[in-house]
Design a protein around this motif. Structure first.
Motif, PDB file in Angstrom:
ATOM      1  N   ASP A 107     -92.397  -3.259  27.598  1.00 30.42           N
ATOM      2  CA  ASP A 107     -93.348  -3.481  28.676  1.00 30.42           C
ATOM      3  C   ASP A 107     -94.801  -3.213  28.289  1.00 30.42           C
ATOM      4  OD1 ASP A 107     -92.897  -0.743  28.429  1.00 30.42           O
ATOM      5  OD2 ASP A 107     -93.116  -0.349  30.574  1.00 30.42           O
ATOM      6  N   MET A 108     -95.061  -3.035  26.990  1.00 30.30           N
ATOM      7  CA  MET A 108     -96.414  -2.778  26.518  1.00 30.30           C
ATOM      8  C   MET A 108     -96.683  -3.590  25.262  1.00 30.30           C
ATOM      9  SD  MET A 108     -96.410   1.363  27.030  1.00 30.30           S
ATOM     10  CE  MET A 108     -98.028   1.641  26.377  1.00 30.30           C
ATOM     11  N   SER A 109     -97.943  -4.042  25.113  1.00 35.25           N
ATOM     12  CA  SER A 109     -98.340  -4.757  23.896  1.00 35.25           C
ATOM     13  C   SER A 109     -98.530  -3.744  22.764  1.00 35.25           C
ATOM     14  CB  SER A 109     -99.651  -5.511  24.136  1.00 35.25           C
ATOM     15  OG  SER A 109    -100.740  -4.598  24.239  1.00 35.25           O
ATOM     16  N   TRP A 110     -98.588  -4.251  21.524  1.00 32.04           N
ATOM     17  CA  TRP A 110     -98.818  -3.349  20.387  1.00 32.04           C
ATOM     18  C   TRP A 110    -100.187  -2.689  20.484  1.00 32.04           C
ATOM     19  CZ3 TRP A 110     -95.859  -0.753  17.347  1.00 32.04           C
ATOM     20  CH2 TRP A 110     -94.555  -1.199  17.148  1.00 32.04           C
ATOM     21  N   GLY A 111    -101.164  -3.425  20.987  1.00 32.98           N
ATOM     22  CA  GLY A 111    -102.489  -2.835  21.169  1.00 32.98           C
ATOM     23  C   GLY A 111    -102.453  -1.674  22.142  1.00 32.98           C
ATOM     24  N   GLU A 112    -101.728  -1.861  23.247  1.00 31.93           N
ATOM     25  CA  GLU A 112    -101.595  -0.793  24.234  1.00 31.93           C
ATOM     26  C   GLU A 112    -100.858   0.407  23.641  1.00 31.93           C
ATOM     27  OE1 GLU A 112    -101.467  -3.428  28.349  1.00 31.93           O
ATOM     28  OE2 GLU A 112     -99.616  -3.139  27.215  1.00 31.93           O
ATOM     29  N   LYS A 113     -99.844   0.146  22.839  1.00 33.64           N
ATOM     30  CA  LYS A 113     -99.087   1.243  22.206  1.00 33.64           C
ATOM     31  C   LYS A 113     -99.968   2.038  21.240  1.00 33.64           C
ATOM     32  CE  LYS A 113     -94.782  -1.364  22.434  1.00 33.64           C
ATOM     33  NZ  LYS A 113     -93.726  -2.037  21.662  1.00 33.64           N
ATOM     34  N   CYS A 114    -100.771   1.327  20.459  1.00 37.25           N
ATOM     35  CA  CYS A 114    -101.685   2.004  19.519  1.00 37.25           C
ATOM     36  C   CYS A 114    -102.744   2.798  20.288  1.00 37.25           C
ATOM     37  CB  CYS A 114    -102.342   0.993  18.588  1.00 37.25           C
ATOM     38  SG  CYS A 114    -101.205   0.273  17.397  1.00 37.25           S
ATOM     39  N   PHE A 115    -103.246   2.214  21.368  1.00 35.31           N
ATOM     40  CA  PHE A 115    -104.232   2.887  22.205  1.00 35.31           C
ATOM     41  C   PHE A 115    -103.643   4.168  22.790  1.00 35.31           C
ATOM     42  CE2 PHE A 115    -106.021   3.432  26.531  1.00 35.31           C
ATOM     43  CZ  PHE A 115    -107.330   3.723  26.183  1.00 35.31           C
ATOM     44  N   ILE A 116    -102.435   4.085  23.331  1.00 33.51           N
ATOM     45  CA  ILE A 116    -101.757   5.256  23.894  1.00 33.51           C
ATOM     46  C   ILE A 116    -101.592   6.327  22.812  1.00 33.51           C
ATOM     47  CG2 ILE A 116     -99.502   6.095  24.712  1.00 33.51           C
ATOM     48  CD1 ILE A 116    -100.888   4.824  26.993  1.00 33.51           C
ATOM     49  N   SER A 117    -101.170   5.921  21.614  1.00 29.45           N
ATOM     50  CA  SER A 117    -100.973   6.882  20.515  1.00 29.45           C
ATOM     51  C   SER A 117    -102.282   7.563  20.141  1.00 29.45           C
ATOM     52  CB  SER A 117    -100.388   6.175  19.289  1.00 29.45           C
ATOM     53  OG  SER A 117     -99.107   5.703  19.558  1.00 29.45           O
ATOM     54  N   GLU A 118    -103.359   6.796  20.082  1.00 26.86           N
ATOM     55  CA  GLU A 118    -104.666   7.367  19.730  1.00 26.86           C
ATOM     56  C   GLU A 118    -105.137   8.325  20.819  1.00 26.86           C
ATOM     57  OE1 GLU A 118    -107.265   8.335  17.155  1.00 26.86           O
ATOM     58  OE2 GLU A 118    -106.188   6.508  16.619  1.00 26.86           O
ATOM     59  N   VAL A 119    -105.020   7.924  22.077  1.00 27.85           N
ATOM     60  CA  VAL A 119    -105.420   8.792  23.192  1.00 27.85           C
ATOM     61  C   VAL A 119    -104.592  10.075  23.171  1.00 27.85           C
ATOM     62  CG1 VAL A 119    -105.403   9.025  25.715  1.00 27.85           C
ATOM     63  CG2 VAL A 119    -106.354   6.968  24.654  1.00 27.85           C
ATOM     64  N   HIS A 120    -103.301   9.936  22.931  1.00 26.82           N
ATOM     65  CA  HIS A 120    -102.426  11.115  22.866  1.00 26.82           C
ATOM     66  C   HIS A 120    -102.885  12.073  21.763  1.00 26.82           C
ATOM     67  CE1 HIS A 120     -98.884  13.576  23.226  1.00 26.82           C
ATOM     68  NE2 HIS A 120     -98.570  13.358  21.961  1.00 26.82           N
ATOM     69  N   SER A 121    -103.261  11.534  20.618  1.00 30.55           N
ATOM     70  CA  SER A 121    -103.695  12.383  19.501  1.00 30.55           C
ATOM     71  C   SER A 121    -105.028  13.068  19.800  1.00 30.55           C
ATOM     72  CB  SER A 121    -103.800  11.570  18.204  1.00 30.55           C
ATOM     73  OG  SER A 121    -104.957  10.772  18.193  1.00 30.55           O
ATOM     74  N   LEU A 122    -105.831  12.484  20.683  1.00 26.50           N
ATOM     75  CA  LEU A 122    -107.137  13.041  21.033  1.00 26.50           C
ATOM     76  C   LEU A 122    -107.081  13.950  22.269  1.00 26.50           C
ATOM     77  CD1 LEU A 122    -109.222   9.776  20.572  1.00 26.50           C
ATOM     78  CD2 LEU A 122    -109.245  11.764  19.041  1.00 26.50           C
ATOM     79  N   SER A 123    -105.904  14.073  22.862  1.00 29.04           N
ATOM     80  CA  SER A 123    -105.757  14.839  24.103  1.00 29.04           C
ATOM     81  C   SER A 123    -105.753  16.344  23.855  1.00 29.04           C
ATOM     82  CB  SER A 123    -104.457  14.446  24.807  1.00 29.04           C
ATOM     83  OG  SER A 123    -104.521  13.098  25.206  1.00 29.04           O
ATOM     84  N   ASP A 124    -106.190  17.074  24.881  1.00 37.72           N
ATOM     85  CA  ASP A 124    -106.186  18.533  24.803  1.00 37.72           C
ATOM     86  C   ASP A 124    -104.804  19.078  25.152  1.00 37.72           C
ATOM     87  OD1 ASP A 124    -105.956  18.468  27.597  1.00 37.72           O
ATOM     88  OD2 ASP A 124    -108.053  19.005  27.950  1.00 37.72           O
ATOM     89  N   GLU A 125    -104.707  20.409  25.248  1.00 33.68           N
ATOM     90  CA  GLU A 125    -103.403  21.042  25.502  1.00 33.68           C
ATOM     91  C   GLU A 125    -102.836  20.694  26.878  1.00 33.68           C
ATOM     92  OE1 GLU A 125    -106.709  23.675  26.744  1.00 33.68           O
ATOM     93  OE2 GLU A 125    -106.224  22.813  24.791  1.00 33.68           O
ATOM     94  N   ASN A 126    -103.687  20.198  27.799  1.00 34.04           N
ATOM     95  CA  ASN A 126    -103.222  19.782  29.119  1.00 34.04           C
ATOM     96  C   ASN A 126    -102.879  18.290  29.168  1.00 34.04           C
ATOM     97  OD1 ASN A 126    -103.650  22.373  30.289  1.00 34.04           O
ATOM     98  ND2 ASN A 126    -105.836  21.928  30.297  1.00 34.04           N
ATOM     99  N   GLY A 127    -102.988  17.630  28.023  1.00 31.88           N
ATOM    100  CA  GLY A 127    -102.669  16.204  27.960  1.00 31.88           C
ATOM    101  C   GLY A 127    -103.797  15.295  28.397  1.00 31.88           C
TER     102      GLY A 127
END
Length: 122
Positions: free
Chosen positions: A43-63
């Motif tokens: 249900d997600m494009s590869w671009g969206e998956k990469c974006f989610i992964s990058e945002v997740h890696s940049l997230s703080d301890e509260n997500g």
């Protein structure tokens, strides 16, 4: 053919100061994870998956990841229109939450990824 214009060292120093002042607020990691639960989503494009992964890696301890569409676009080497499109789609499908929070006395916009999107199988 004309010769390239020579740039003085003083001009280079001034340009470097400008770049440092406008530097990307994000510090990307060398490697980011993309769990199987995200990688194989239909249900997600590869671009969206990469974006989610990058945002997740940049997230703080509260997500939460402070959201700056222009800076993320520059970091990922894509247009801000693409970032905004992903954010809109992912938000509408409840894959991410967009909100505002107070940080150091200033209101900032953030992205928070829905826990089921990057959940690891138990």
């Amino acid at each position: 053919m004309t010769e390239p214009k020579k740039i003085s060292s003083a001009h280079k120093k001034e340009e470097n100061k400008k770049c440092a002042k406008n530097a990307c607020p994000y510090t990307p990691h060398d490697v980011i994870e993309m769990p199987k639960s995200l990688r194989f989503r239909k249900d997600m494009s590869w671009g969206e998956k990469c974006f989610i992964s990058e945002v997740h890696s940049l997230s703080d301890e509260n997500g939460c990841c402070v959201f700056n569409g222009k800076a993320l676009a520059e970091l990922l080497g894509i247009s801000q229109v693409t970032i905004n499109g992903w954010v809109k789609k992912l938000s509408e499908r409840e894959k991410i939450e967009i909100g505002k929070k107070r940080e150091s006395g200033v209101w900032v916009q953030y992205i928070k990824i829905s826990p089921d999107v990057i959940a690891r199988p138990q």
